[in-house]
Write an enzyme that holds these catalytic residues in place. Structure first.
Site, mmCIF file in Angstrom:
data_model
loop_
_atom_site.group_PDB
_atom_site.id
_atom_site.type_symbol
_atom_site.label_atom_id
_atom_site.label_comp_id
_atom_site.label_asym_id
_atom_site.label_seq_id
_atom_site.Cartn_x
_atom_site.Cartn_y
_atom_site.Cartn_z
ATOM 1 N N ARG A 1 0.819 -1.223 0.000
ATOM 2 C CA ARG A 1 0.000 0.000 0.000
ATOM 3 C C ARG A 1 0.855 1.276 0.000
ATOM 4 O O ARG A 1 0.447 2.285 0.558
ATOM 5 C CB ARG A 1 -0.973 0.024 1.175
ATOM 6 N N TYR B 1 -14.971 -11.505 0.377
ATOM 7 C CA TYR B 1 -15.730 -10.309 -0.018
ATOM 8 C C TYR B 1 -16.977 -10.680 -0.821
ATOM 9 O O TYR B 1 -18.033 -10.072 -0.685
ATOM 10 C CB TYR B 1 -14.864 -9.367 -0.861
ATOM 11 N N ARG C 1 -3.246 6.416 -0.356
ATOM 12 C CA ARG C 1 -3.766 7.538 0.424
ATOM 13 C C ARG C 1 -2.808 8.256 1.338
ATOM 14 O O ARG C 1 -3.138 9.324 1.833
ATOM 15 C CB ARG C 1 -4.961 7.056 1.242
ATOM 16 N N ARG D 1 -6.191 11.687 -7.889
ATOM 17 C CA ARG D 1 -7.388 10.846 -7.774
ATOM 18 C C ARG D 1 -8.671 11.660 -7.568
ATOM 19 O O ARG D 1 -9.772 11.106 -7.599
ATOM 20 C CB ARG D 1 -7.235 9.899 -6.573
ATOM 21 N N ASP E 1 -6.291 -3.099 -7.769
ATOM 22 C CA ASP E 1 -6.922 -3.632 -6.565
ATOM 23 C C ASP E 1 -7.255 -5.095 -6.796
ATOM 24 O O ASP E 1 -7.428 -5.522 -7.940
ATOM 25 C CB ASP E 1 -8.197 -2.848 -6.222
HETATM 26 O O1 CP3 Z 1 -0.073 -1.689 -2.446
HETATM 27 C C1 CP3 Z 1 -0.246 -0.751 -3.265
HETATM 28 O O2 CP3 Z 1 0.134 0.409 -3.039
HETATM 29 C C2 CP3 Z 1 -0.828 -1.087 -4.617
HETATM 30 C C3 CP3 Z 1 -2.225 -0.988 -4.770
HETATM 31 C C4 CP3 Z 1 -3.184 -1.849 -3.950
HETATM 32 C C5 CP3 Z 1 -4.429 -1.359 -3.543
HETATM 33 N N1 CP3 Z 1 -5.127 -2.381 -2.990
HETATM 34 C C6 CP3 Z 1 -4.894 0.025 -3.746
HETATM 35 C C7 CP3 Z 1 -6.035 0.526 -2.960
HETATM 36 C C8 CP3 Z 1 -3.101 -3.184 -3.560
HETATM 37 C C9 CP3 Z 1 -1.959 -4.167 -3.716
HETATM 38 C C10 CP3 Z 1 -4.351 -3.525 -2.965
HETATM 39 C C11 CP3 Z 1 -4.687 -4.883 -2.489
HETATM 40 C C12 CP3 Z 1 -5.919 -5.067 -1.695
HETATM 41 N N2 CP3 Z 1 -7.155 -4.521 -1.900
HETATM 42 C C13 CP3 Z 1 -6.022 -5.974 -0.616
HETATM 43 C C14 CP3 Z 1 -4.917 -6.853 -0.120
HETATM 44 C C15 CP3 Z 1 -3.941 -6.085 0.682
HETATM 45 C C16 CP3 Z 1 -4.360 -5.754 2.071
HETATM 46 O O3 CP3 Z 1 -4.416 -4.557 2.377
HETATM 47 O O4 CP3 Z 1 -4.587 -6.687 2.847
HETATM 48 C C17 CP3 Z 1 -7.341 -5.914 -0.138
HETATM 49 C C18 CP3 Z 1 -7.914 -6.695 1.023
HETATM 50 C C19 CP3 Z 1 -8.049 -4.994 -0.966
HETATM 51 C C20 CP3 Z 1 -9.495 -4.612 -0.901
HETATM 52 C C21 CP3 Z 1 -9.611 -3.173 -0.568
HETATM 53 N N3 CP3 Z 1 -9.464 -2.148 -1.494
HETATM 54 C C22 CP3 Z 1 -9.805 -2.570 0.709
HETATM 55 C C23 CP3 Z 1 -10.020 -3.304 2.002
HETATM 56 C C24 CP3 Z 1 -9.762 -1.168 0.514
HETATM 57 C C25 CP3 Z 1 -9.784 -0.076 1.565
HETATM 58 C C26 CP3 Z 1 -11.108 0.575 1.710
HETATM 59 C C27 CP3 Z 1 -10.998 1.884 2.481
HETATM 60 O O5 CP3 Z 1 -11.168 2.919 1.859
HETATM 61 O O6 CP3 Z 1 -10.703 1.830 3.692
HETATM 62 C C28 CP3 Z 1 -9.545 -0.946 -0.858
HETATM 63 C C29 CP3 Z 1 -9.400 0.366 -1.521
HETATM 64 C C30 CP3 Z 1 -8.032 0.704 -1.970
HETATM 65 N N4 CP3 Z 1 -7.200 -0.127 -2.652
HETATM 66 C C31 CP3 Z 1 -7.395 1.955 -1.816
HETATM 67 C C32 CP3 Z 1 -6.153 1.858 -2.458
HETATM 68 C C33 CP3 Z 1 -5.132 2.936 -2.640
HETATM 69 C C34 CP3 Z 1 -7.986 3.185 -1.136
HETATM 70 C C35 CP3 Z 1 -8.998 3.789 -2.032
HETATM 71 C C36 CP3 Z 1 -8.953 5.279 -2.085
HETATM 72 O O7 CP3 Z 1 -7.875 5.897 -2.132
HETATM 73 O O8 CP3 Z 1 -10.048 5.865 -2.168
#
Ligand code: CP3
Length: 342
Positions: A23, A148, A27, A36, A72
Site C-alpha cells: 500500500r 468479499y 492515500r 485521484r 486492486d
Molecule cells: O499496495 C499498493 O500500493 C498497490 C495498490 C493496492 C491497492 N489495494 C490500492 C487501494 C493493492 C496491492 C491492494 C490490495 C488489496 N485490496 C487488498 C490486499 C492487501 C491488504 O491490504 O490486505 C485488499 C484486502 C483490498 C481490498 C480493498 N481495497 C480494501 C479493504 C480497501 C480499503 C477501503 C478503504 O477505503 O478503507 C480498498 C481500496 C483501496 N485499494 C485503496 C487503495 C489505494 C484506497 C482507495 C482510495 O484511495 O479511495
C-alpha cells in the site's frame, strides 16, 4: 538486469536490504490524493496513464526498490463483469453477494473480455521505471476474494464465507475455482505486459485453522500460482499456524509483524522472507522506529535472503516523510557488517 528485489527472491543476500511497502501507492501521499480527486477507485485502476503515474509516485518519492502495480484485488472481478465497487472508507461492495449454488452459476464467465487497460498501464510503467527497480504485480488469493464475494462487503470474521465452505463444499469449490481462474488470469496479464515478480495477497486467511486452510483454501491458491513463471511472494496476516503451507511452492513468504522473522525462519527453513516492520511504529519517534527496523533486519539474517516490508499495508495517516527516511536508513545498513556483529 538482476534487480536487488529479484536477487533476494532468488535467495541471494544483497549488500544492503531491499525494501518496498504494501500500500505504498495511495492515500498516504498528497500527490496521490491530488490526481485521484473526483475519480472513483476502480475507475482509476482502469485509466492506464493515471494507474502508471500512481504506481511510480512512491518510487520517485521514497526510492523504494519495487513498484507495486496500482490496482486492486477486485479489479479482475470488474474485468470479468461482476457488479463490484469500492466504496470510499468502506472497501469492496458487491451488487449481489454470492451465497448459494444459483448465485455461483449466475457469475459471468471467468474470462476477461478485454484487459488492454491493464496491459497498457504496465507497459507505461516499465518504460519509466529505472532499470534497478522491480515492478511487482499482484492478485488476491481465492479465499480473500471469496470472503468479499460471499459477505458482499468487508467483514471482520468472514462468518458466512467460513460457514459456506463447511456446509456446501460443492458450491465452495465452484466459487473458489472461479476466483482462482480470475486471479490467475489477472497475474498472467500483468506478467505478459512486464511485471517482473508477483505477490498473492491472502490478507484474511489468518481467520482459518490449519486443517481448514489446507482443505478448503490452499488447493485454490496453488492453482492460482501453479503456472506463474516469475518469482512469487505469498502474503497473509495471522498465518503462523500454516506459514509452512503458504511457503510451499513459492519463492518467498510475507510475514506480519506478530511473528519475529527469526521465529518465522524456524517455521519455514530455507525460505526467503518478506516483512515485517510493525506499521504502528511509523507513528513512533525516529530513534524507536530505526531501532525496530534494525532489529527486523537482524532477525531476517536467519533466512537465506530478506526483503524488508511492513507487516501489513501503509496506514493512510502515515507521514510520507517517515517512509522516505526509513528507506534511506535501511539502504545505509551494510549486511556484511551486521553479520560480523559490528
Ligand atoms: O499496495 C499498493 O500500493 C498497490 C495498490 C493496492 C491497492 N489495494 C490500492 C487501494 C493493492 C496491492 C491492494 C490490495 C488489496 N485490496 C487488498 C490486499 C492487501 C491488504 O491490504 O490486505 C485488499 C484486502 C483490498 C481490498 C480493498 N481495497 C480494501 C479493504 C480497501 C480499503 C477501503 C478503504 O477505503 O478503507 C480498498 C481500496 C483501496 N485499494 C485503496 C487503495 C489505494 C484506497 C482507495 C482510495 O484511495 O479511495
Amino acid at each position: 538486469m538482476a534487480t536487488r528485489i529479484l536477487e533476494a527472491l532468488n535467495g541471494q543476500r544483497t549488500a544492503t536490504p531491499p525494501v518496498w511497502f504494501m500500500r505504498q501507492a495511495g492515500r498516504s501521499l498528497p500527490e496521490y490524493k491530488k490526481v485521484r480527486e473526483g475519480i472513483k477507485m476502480l475507475d482509476s485502476c482502469l485509466m492506464p496513464e493515471l494507474a502508471a503515474e500512481i504506481t511510480l509516485q512512491p518510487v520517485r518519492r521514497h526510492n523504494v526498490d519495487a513498484a507495486i502495480f496500482f490496482s486492486d484485488i477486485m479489479v479482475p472481478l470488474r474485468l470479468a463483469g461482476v457488479d463490484v465497487d469500492i466504496a470510499p472508507g468502506v472497501g469492496p461492495v458487491l451488487g449481489s453477494p454470492v451465497r448459494c449454488p444459483e448465485d455461483v452459476k449466475e457469475l459471468p464467465t471467468a474470462i476477461f473480455d478485454d484487459a488492454s487497460r491493464i496491459t497498457e498501464a504496465i507497459q507505461l510503467i516499465r518504460t519509466e521505471l529505472p532499470a534497478n527497480k522491480t515492478l511487482l504485480g499482484f492478485a488476491g488469493a481465492p479465499f480473500t476474494l471469496a470472503a468479499y464475494m460471499v459477505e458482499g462487503r468487508p467483514s471482520k470474521d468472514h462468518l458466512r464465507a467460513r460457514a459456506l465452505m463447511h456446509s456446501d463444499p460443492a458450491t465452495w469449490d465452484a466459487l473458489l475455482s472461479w476466483c482462482a481462474t480470475v486471479s490467475n488470469q489477472f497475474l498472467h496479464v500483468q506478467i505478459e505486459a512486464g511485471a517482473q515478480g508477483i505477490q498473492l495477497f491472502d490478507s484474511w486467511a489468518g481467520s482459518l485453522s490449519r486443517a481448514t486452510y489446507k482443505k478448503y483454501v490452499l488447493p485454490y491458491s496453488r492453482r492460482t500460482l501453479e503456472d506463474i513463471t516469475v518469482p512469487r511472494i505469498h502474503f497473509g496476516t495471522y498465518t503462523n499456524q500454516f506459514l509452512d503451507l503458504m511457503a510451499d511452492e513459492v519463492d518467498a513468504v510475507g510475514v506480519d509483524h506478530r511473528t519475529p522473522l527469526n521465529e518465522a525462519a524456524r517455521l519455514v527453513p530455507d525460505t526467503v522472507l518478506q516483512g515485517n516492520i510493525d506499521p504502528a511504529l511509523l507513528f513512533a519517534d525516529q530513534d524507536t522506529l530505526h531501532a525496530h527496523a534494525l532489529d527486523v533486519v537482524r532477525r531476517g539474517l536467519a533466512a537465506p535472503a530478506h526483503i524488508v516490508n511492513l507487516g501489513h499495508g501503509v496506514p493512510p495517516t502515515t507521514d510520507p516523510g517517515v517512509l522516505t527516511d526509513l528507506v534511506a536508513f535501511l539502504h545505509d545498513i551494510e549486511i556484511d557488517k551486521l553479520e560480523a556483529g559490528e
